[in-house]
Design an enzyme around this catalytic site. Structure first.
Site, PDB file in Angstrom:
ATOM      1  N   HIS A 292       0.720   0.519 -13.182  1.00 24.16           N
ATOM      2  CA  HIS A 292       1.509  -0.662 -13.563  1.00 24.16           C
ATOM      3  C   HIS A 292       2.997  -0.277 -13.566  1.00 24.16           C
ATOM      4  CE1 HIS A 292       2.440  -4.504 -15.284  1.00 24.16           C
ATOM      5  NE2 HIS A 292       3.229  -3.889 -16.152  1.00 24.16           N
TER       6      HIS A 292
ATOM      7  N   MET B 128      -3.676  -7.216  -7.256  1.00 33.14           N
ATOM      8  CA  MET B 128      -3.162  -8.257  -8.142  1.00 33.14           C
ATOM      9  C   MET B 128      -4.247  -9.230  -8.602  1.00 33.14           C
ATOM     10  SD  MET B 128      -0.256  -7.138  -8.433  1.00 33.14           S
ATOM     11  CE  MET B 128       1.482  -7.369  -8.251  1.00 33.14           C
TER      12      MET B 128
ATOM     13  N   GLY C 165       0.783  -1.231   0.000  1.00 31.62           N
ATOM     14  CA  GLY C 165       0.000   0.000   0.000  1.00 31.62           C
ATOM     15  C   GLY C 165       0.812   1.277   0.000  1.00 31.62           C
TER      16      GLY C 165
ATOM     17  N   GLN D 181       8.464   7.048  -8.692  1.00 29.96           N
ATOM     18  CA  GLN D 181       7.710   7.734  -9.750  1.00 29.96           C
ATOM     19  C   GLN D 181       6.231   7.341  -9.713  1.00 29.96           C
ATOM     20  OE1 GLN D 181       9.116  10.232 -11.329  1.00 29.96           O
ATOM     21  NE2 GLN D 181      10.961   9.707 -10.184  1.00 29.96           N
ATOM     22  N   GLU D 182       5.957   6.095  -9.339  1.00 32.96           N
ATOM     23  CA  GLU D 182       4.547   5.687  -9.187  1.00 32.96           C
ATOM     24  C   GLU D 182       3.856   6.624  -8.208  1.00 32.96           C
ATOM     25  OE1 GLU D 182       3.706   1.529  -8.496  1.00 32.96           O
ATOM     26  OE2 GLU D 182       5.610   0.919  -9.349  1.00 32.96           O
TER      27      GLU D 182
ATOM     28  N   ASN E 283       1.538   2.978  -2.585  1.00 31.27           N
ATOM     29  CA  ASN E 283       0.817   3.883  -3.494  1.00 31.27           C
ATOM     30  C   ASN E 283      -0.403   4.492  -2.802  1.00 31.27           C
ATOM     31  OD1 ASN E 283       1.890   4.159  -6.356  1.00 31.27           O
ATOM     32  ND2 ASN E 283       2.112   1.960  -6.017  1.00 31.27           N
TER      33      ASN E 283
HETATM   34  C1  GAR Z   1       3.393  -1.363  -7.316  1.00 32.78           C
HETATM   35  O1  GAR Z   1       4.702  -1.394  -7.836  1.00 32.78           O
HETATM   36  C2  GAR Z   1       2.382  -1.474  -8.443  1.00 32.78           C
HETATM   37  O2  GAR Z   1       2.766  -0.796  -9.601  1.00 32.78           O
HETATM   38  C3  GAR Z   1       2.382  -2.967  -8.672  1.00 32.78           C
HETATM   39  O3  GAR Z   1       2.389  -3.512  -7.385  1.00 32.78           O
HETATM   40  C4  GAR Z   1       3.116  -2.639  -6.514  1.00 32.78           C
HETATM   41  C5  GAR Z   1       2.266  -2.352  -5.300  1.00 32.78           C
HETATM   42  O4  GAR Z   1       2.994  -1.616  -4.359  1.00 32.78           O
HETATM   43  N1  GAR Z   1       1.237  -3.387  -9.441  1.00 32.78           N
HETATM   44  C6  GAR Z   1       1.273  -4.354 -10.340  1.00 32.78           C
HETATM   45  O5  GAR Z   1       2.275  -5.008 -10.574  1.00 32.78           O
HETATM   46  C7  GAR Z   1      -0.021  -4.604 -11.074  1.00 32.78           C
HETATM   47  N2  GAR Z   1       0.171  -5.518 -12.153  1.00 32.78           N
HETATM   48  P1  GAR Z   1       2.249  -0.916  -3.140  1.00 32.78           P
HETATM   49  O6  GAR Z   1       1.315  -1.954  -2.530  1.00 32.78           O
HETATM   50  O7  GAR Z   1       3.365  -0.550  -2.192  1.00 32.78           O
HETATM   51  O8  GAR Z   1       1.510   0.269  -3.645  1.00 32.78           O
END
Ligand code: GAR
Length: 224
Positions: free
Chosen positions: A110, A91, A13, A174-175, A15
């Site tokens: 992504h 996911m 989490g 960057q996300e 993001n």
């Molecule tokens: C992030 O890197 C996101 O882009 C990726 O999972 C991670 C979640 O991180 N998503 C995918 O790969 C979707 N196919 P977070 O739980 O710390 O936000």
């Protein structure tokens, strides 16, 4: 009025955290009505709870089909008044049951520059492939995996022999910038899709800047 959203997660989490922080800074005008996880032990649930954001756990394994799982997600989110959905490390592949409940209002982050490296581990695949530029994409979600219209992308350099976690971390930073930005554009209804191309209303790119923007890696040497 703030856009009522749900954030869907499966893990850490970070993001989600970046969204919450931009809300706290008063530059992201949304109201998170629900953080929904398909995993009970997702750390992101704790992050939500720390801010008093309602959470919900639906284990996909408790459902007989993807459609039944999606129908229950729709029920929970609609009951919470959700109008738009942000998939932030969620996911699971969603079906038309979910898509049709929030038409044009579901976005996903992504960790690769789509259409390269779709699927579950974009960062490792990019590292293994040996790209010089990696990155991340926020896109609208459609019926195909990692295929919807692209809203924003960020590129970062990749370095030979570096630890995969270093690249992952560089992409993640960057996300945390592009996802809240994309959500704000969605909240302000500034995004329209024309033939797969997402147009941003009132985009602030000076005509002179359009052709000079570039990220080159390794950097060009003097004279090139
Ligand atoms: C992030 O890197 C996101 O882009 C990726 O999972 C991670 C979640 O991180 N998503 C995918 O790969 C979707 N196919 P977070 O739980 O710390 O936000």
């Amino acid at each position: 009025m703030s856009l009522p959203i749900a954030v869907l997660i499966s893990g850490g989490g970070s993001n989600l955290q970046s969204i919450i922080e931009k809300m706290e800074d008063n530059i992201l005008d949304v109201d998170i009505r629900m953080v929904l996880s398909n995993k009970a032990d997702a750390y992101g649930l704790k992050r939500a709870e720390a801010y008093g954001i309602p959470t919900s756990v639906l284990n996909h394994k408790d459902f007989g089909s993807r459609e039944e799982f999606d129908a229950e997600m729709v029920r929970v989110l609609k009951e919470a008044g959700v109008e738009a959905v942000v998939m932030a490390g969620f996911m699971r592949i969603i079906t038309p049951v979910f898509l049709n409940a929030f038409p044009g209002k579901i976005i996903n982050i992504h960790p690769a520059i789509l259409p390269s490296f779709p699927g579950v581990d974009g960062q490792s695949e990019a590292a293994e492939y040996g790209v010089q530029l990696a990155g991340c994409t926020v896109h609208f979600v459609n019926e195909k995996m990692d295929n919807g219209a692209v809203i924003i992308q960020a590129a970062v350099p990749a370095y030979p022999g570096e630890k995969e976690d270093d690249l992952r971390e560089r992409i993640l930073k960057q996300e945390h910038r592009i996802l809240p930005q994309a959500i704000q554009w969605l909240a302000k209804e500034r995004l329209t899709i024309e033939n797969r191309f997402v147009k941003l209303a009132e985009a602030d790119v000076a005509a002179a800047e359009r052709d000079v923007f570039s990220l080159v890696n390794p950097p060009l040497e003097k004279g090139f």
